[in-house]
Write a protein that holds these residues in place. Structure first.
Motif, PDB file in Angstrom:
ATOM      1  N   PHE A  16      11.895 -97.658  52.319  1.00 54.49           N
ATOM      2  CA  PHE A  16      10.691 -97.708  51.501  1.00 54.49           C
ATOM      3  C   PHE A  16       9.722 -98.626  52.236  1.00 54.49           C
ATOM      4  O   PHE A  16      10.123 -99.683  52.742  1.00 54.49           O
ATOM      5  N   VAL A  17       8.449 -98.238  52.270  1.00 62.44           N
ATOM      6  CA  VAL A  17       7.439 -99.030  52.974  1.00 62.44           C
ATOM      7  C   VAL A  17       6.248 -99.249  52.045  1.00 62.44           C
ATOM      8  O   VAL A  17       5.750 -98.302  51.426  1.00 62.44           O
ATOM      9  N   GLY A  18       5.791-100.501  51.990  1.00 65.15           N
ATOM     10  CA  GLY A  18       4.667-100.823  51.134  1.00 65.15           C
ATOM     11  C   GLY A  18       3.492-101.407  51.889  1.00 65.15           C
ATOM     12  O   GLY A  18       3.656-102.334  52.687  1.00 65.15           O
ATOM     13  N   LYS A  19       2.297-100.825  51.656  1.00 58.40           N
ATOM     14  CA  LYS A  19       1.062-101.469  52.088  1.00 58.40           C
ATOM     15  C   LYS A  19       0.785-102.602  51.108  1.00 58.40           C
ATOM     16  O   LYS A  19       0.683-102.393  49.896  1.00 58.40           O
ATOM     17  N   VAL A  20       0.686-103.812  51.603  1.00 52.24           N
ATOM     18  CA  VAL A  20       0.516-104.976  50.732  1.00 52.24           C
ATOM     19  C   VAL A  20      -0.843-104.933  50.044  1.00 52.24           C
ATOM     20  O   VAL A  20      -1.861-104.596  50.657  1.00 52.24           O
ATOM     21  N   CYS A  21      -0.847-105.282  48.753  1.00 49.44           N
ATOM     22  CA  CYS A  21      -2.085-105.332  47.973  1.00 49.44           C
ATOM     23  C   CYS A  21      -2.346-106.770  47.529  1.00 49.44           C
ATOM     24  O   CYS A  21      -1.467-107.414  46.943  1.00 49.44           O
TER      25      CYS A  21
ATOM     26  N   LYS B  52      -7.460-110.933  52.705  1.00 48.20           N
ATOM     27  CA  LYS B  52      -7.400-110.326  51.383  1.00 48.20           C
ATOM     28  C   LYS B  52      -8.259-109.076  51.400  1.00 48.20           C
ATOM     29  O   LYS B  52      -8.939-108.775  52.390  1.00 48.20           O
ATOM     30  N   GLU B  53      -8.245-108.326  50.284  1.00 48.56           N
ATOM     31  CA  GLU B  53      -9.033-107.110  50.147  1.00 48.56           C
ATOM     32  C   GLU B  53      -9.958-107.234  48.934  1.00 48.56           C
ATOM     33  O   GLU B  53      -9.764-108.094  48.082  1.00 48.56           O
TER      34      GLU B  53
ATOM     35  N   PRO C  31       0.068-114.578  42.158  1.00 49.49           N
ATOM     36  CA  PRO C  31      -1.044-115.452  42.547  1.00 49.49           C
ATOM     37  C   PRO C  31      -2.062-114.812  43.485  1.00 49.49           C
ATOM     38  O   PRO C  31      -3.179-115.324  43.612  1.00 49.49           O
ATOM     39  N   SER C  32      -1.718-113.708  44.127  1.00 54.89           N
ATOM     40  CA  SER C  32      -2.671-113.092  45.057  1.00 54.89           C
ATOM     41  C   SER C  32      -3.295-111.816  44.497  1.00 54.89           C
ATOM     42  O   SER C  32      -3.982-111.098  45.228  1.00 54.89           O
ATOM     43  N   CYS C  33      -3.071-111.552  43.219  1.00 53.45           N
ATOM     44  CA  CYS C  33      -3.589-110.325  42.619  1.00 53.45           C
ATOM     45  C   CYS C  33      -4.308-110.627  41.307  1.00 53.45           C
ATOM     46  O   CYS C  33      -3.777-111.353  40.454  1.00 53.45           O
TER      47      CYS C  33
END
Length: 453
Positions: free
Chosen positions: A169-174, A185-186, A220-222
Motif C-alpha cells: 500500500f502506498v500513500g501520498k502524504v497529506c 505543506k500543501e 497536528p499537520s491537518c
C-alpha cells in the motif's frame, strides 16, 4: 486432503518439500514438517499435504519427482513473508542517524528537510529503489508505505515497487498545516485534489500488488477540513487509510489543544470518518482503554513500531493490552524513526518491549515469541485486510514466503547436532538476518535474489 480442485496443467507448477512454519487463526505458530506444497502459475497455493501423499499428488497435479524442490532437513525451512505495516520510504536516507531528538523536534530538524527533497524525481527514484530492494532483501513481502506530499515521486515509488515485485500500500502524504516547517505543506484544495489524482492514476495503472492508501500525516499537520474531506473520499471510494496516533506525550497534548471539543486523539479521527475496518494507525502508545474499545468497535488496526518508540524516546506500546481488547495489531519498522528496515529486528524489539512491561507490572502476561511471529506475518495481513489473500500457507492464498537457510556461509549464528527445529527457528528469529533469507517469493514469483543482480 488439504488441496483445491486440480486444473489441467497447462500452467507451471512449483513444488516444494520440507518444513513450513506459519501462524493460523487458532495458533500463533505451527511447524509443519515434513510437508509437500504446490504453487500454481497464478502464484497461489493449491495443496499442502504430508509427504506420504506425494505419489497421489503427482498423479493429480501432473508433476515429476525430479521437479520437486527438496529443502535440507533442519537447516532450511519456509516462513511466510514478513509484513511491515508502517514505513516511511522517504525517510530512508536518514535511517540509522538523527535519533537524538524527541518526535516533534525530530520532524523539524531532520525529517521534513529530507522529505522536501522528493520533488526531485531523480533523487526519488534512487532513494525509493534502494529502500524497496533493502526491505525485500530483509524478507518484507508486504509494506505499507508513507511517501511525501509530492504526487509524481509517489507514483514513481509505486512503479518501482511494481517492477521489483513487492506487495504494498502506498500513500501520498497529506498535510495542509506545518507551522514548524512552513515550506513543507500543501494548500487544502491541493492536498485533496492531488490525492484524488494519485489514486486515479495508480488505479489506472492496474498494478496487481500495489494499492493506494489515503494518508493524512497526523492530526497536528491537518486542518479539520482536510481530515473531513479525506475521510469522506476514502469512505466513498472504499479506500484504505493510514496515519499516526498517540505516538508521544507531547503530540497527544498538542492534539488536545487543537481539538478541545474531541474526547481524545481517537475521537478526532472518528469524528472525521477516518476510523474504520480499513484503517491502520501507527504507534498508539498512549491510547486509553476507552480508545482501544473504539478501535475494536470500528475494526481499526494498530501498527506496533517498537524500535521507533524506543529510539525517539516516545514510550512503550502495550501490545498485550491492545490484543486483550481484540484490536488487530501488526508490526512496523517506522523507518527512519526506527533505525532498522528489518521486521526481524522489529520482532526482537517487540519481545524486549513486552519484557519491560513485565518488569513494570506484576502478573503481566508477556507476549511469547510465537505470538510476535504471528504479528509479523498473519497479524500484519489481518491489520491490512489482506489475510484472505496471504499471510500463511493455507490453500488458496498467494505464496508470499521466505526460504530460510541457517547454514549459509558466514551465517550470523551456528547450529549444533542436538538443536531441535524449534531451537533453530529461535536462533534465526533472535540472531538471523538477510544473509539467511536466501530466496523471497511474492505471489509465487521469486523476487530475491534480484534478476540480473
Amino acid at each position: 486432503m488439504t488441496t483445491e480442485t486440480p486444473r489441467p496443467q497447462g500452467e507451471s507448477l512449483q513444488v516444494f518439500k520440507g518444513t513450513f512454519i506459519h501462524a493460523t487463526d487458532t495458533s500463533p505458530m505451527e511447524t509443519l514438517a515434513p510437508r509437500i506444497l504446490g504453487v500454481n502459475g497464478m502464484g497461489k497455493i493449491v495443496f499442502i499435504e504430508t509427504v506420504d501423499k506425494e505419489e497421489e499428488l503427482s498423479q493429480t497435479w501432473h508433476f515429476q519427482k525430479k521437479n520437486i524442490r527438496v529443502l535440507q532437513q533442519r537447516e532450511e525451512f519456509f516462513i511466510p513473508g514478513l509484513v511491515d505495516t508502517h514505513i516511511h520510504a522517504s525517510q530512508y536516507p536518514n535511517m540509522g542517524t538523527c535519533l537524538d531528538l524527541p518526535l516533534l523536534e525530530w520532524l523539524v530538524e531532520y525529517t521534513f528537510p529530507v522529505e522536501s527533497k522528493f520533488k526531485d524525481l531523480k533523487f526519488a527514484e534512487d532513494t525509493y529503489t534502494k529502500v524497496v530492494k533493502r526491505t525485500l532483501r530483509n524478507g518484507t513481502t508486504t509494506a505499507c508505505y508513507f511517501a511525501t506530499i509530492h504526487t509524481e515521486s509517489t507514483l514513481k515509488l509505486c512503479s518501482i515497487i511494481n517492477k521489483l515485485g513487492q506487495r504494498a500500500f502506498v500513500g501520498k502524504v497529506c498535510m495542509d498545516l506545518n507551522n514548524l516547517f512552513p515550506t513543507y505543506k500543501e494548500q487544502l484544495c491541493e492536498s485533496v485534489s492531488e490525492t484524488r489524482r494519485f489514486v486515479t492514476e495508480l488505479t489506472g495503472r492496474m498494478y496487481p500488488l500495489v494499492k493506494p492508501i489515503v494518508t493524512p500525516r497526523f492530526v497536528p499537520s491537518c486542518s479539520s477540513e482536510l481530515l473531513q474531506q479525506l475521510g469522506s473520499y476514502a469512505n466513498t471510494e472504499d479506500l484504505h487509510i493510514q496515519s499516526h496516533i498517540s505516538e508521544s506525550r507531547a503530540e497527544v497534548e498538542l492534539v488536545k489543544s487543537l481539538f478541545p471539543d474531541c474526547k481524545n486523539y481517537t475521537d478526532v479521527y472518528d469524528k472525521h470518518s477516518l476510523l474504520n475496518d480499513k484503517t491502520i494507525m501507527a504507534h498508539g502508545v498512549y491510547l486509553s482503554n476507552e480508545e482501544l474499545k473504539v478501535f475494536h468497535q470500528k475494526g481499526a488496526a494498530i501498527s506496533h513500531c517498537p524500535n521507533s518508540n524506543i529510539s525517539l524516546c516516545s514510550g512503550l506500546f502495550d501490545a498485550r493490552n491492545a490484543l486483550n481488547h481484540n484490536v488487530k495489531v501488526g508490526l512496523g519498522t517506522d523507518v527512519s524513526g526506527g533505525y532498522s528496515p528489518s521486521i526481524l529486528h522489529a520482532m526482537r524489539t517487540a519481545i524486549d518491549t513486552t519484557k519491560i512491561h513485565g518488569f513494570q507490572t506484576s502478573n503481566y502476561e508477556r507476549l511469547s515469541y510465537q505470538e510476535v511471529f504471528k504479528l509479523a506475518t498473519l497479524g500484519g495481513c489481518q491489520a491490512l485486510g489482506l489475510d484472505h489473500v496471504t499471510g500463511n500457507f493455507e490453500v488458496g492464498k498467494d505464496f508470499d514466503a521466505i526460504l530460510v537457510n541457517t547454514s549459509v556461509p558466514n551465517s550470523p549464528f551456528d547450529i549444533f547436532p542436538n538443536d531441535t527445529q524449534e531451537d533453530i527457528f529461535q536462533k534465526f528469529l533472535n540472531l538471523g538476518d538477510d544473509r539467511n533469507m536466501v530466496e523471497v517469493y511474492v505471489a509465487g514469483k521469486k523476487v530475491v535474489p534480484f534478476p540480473n543482480a
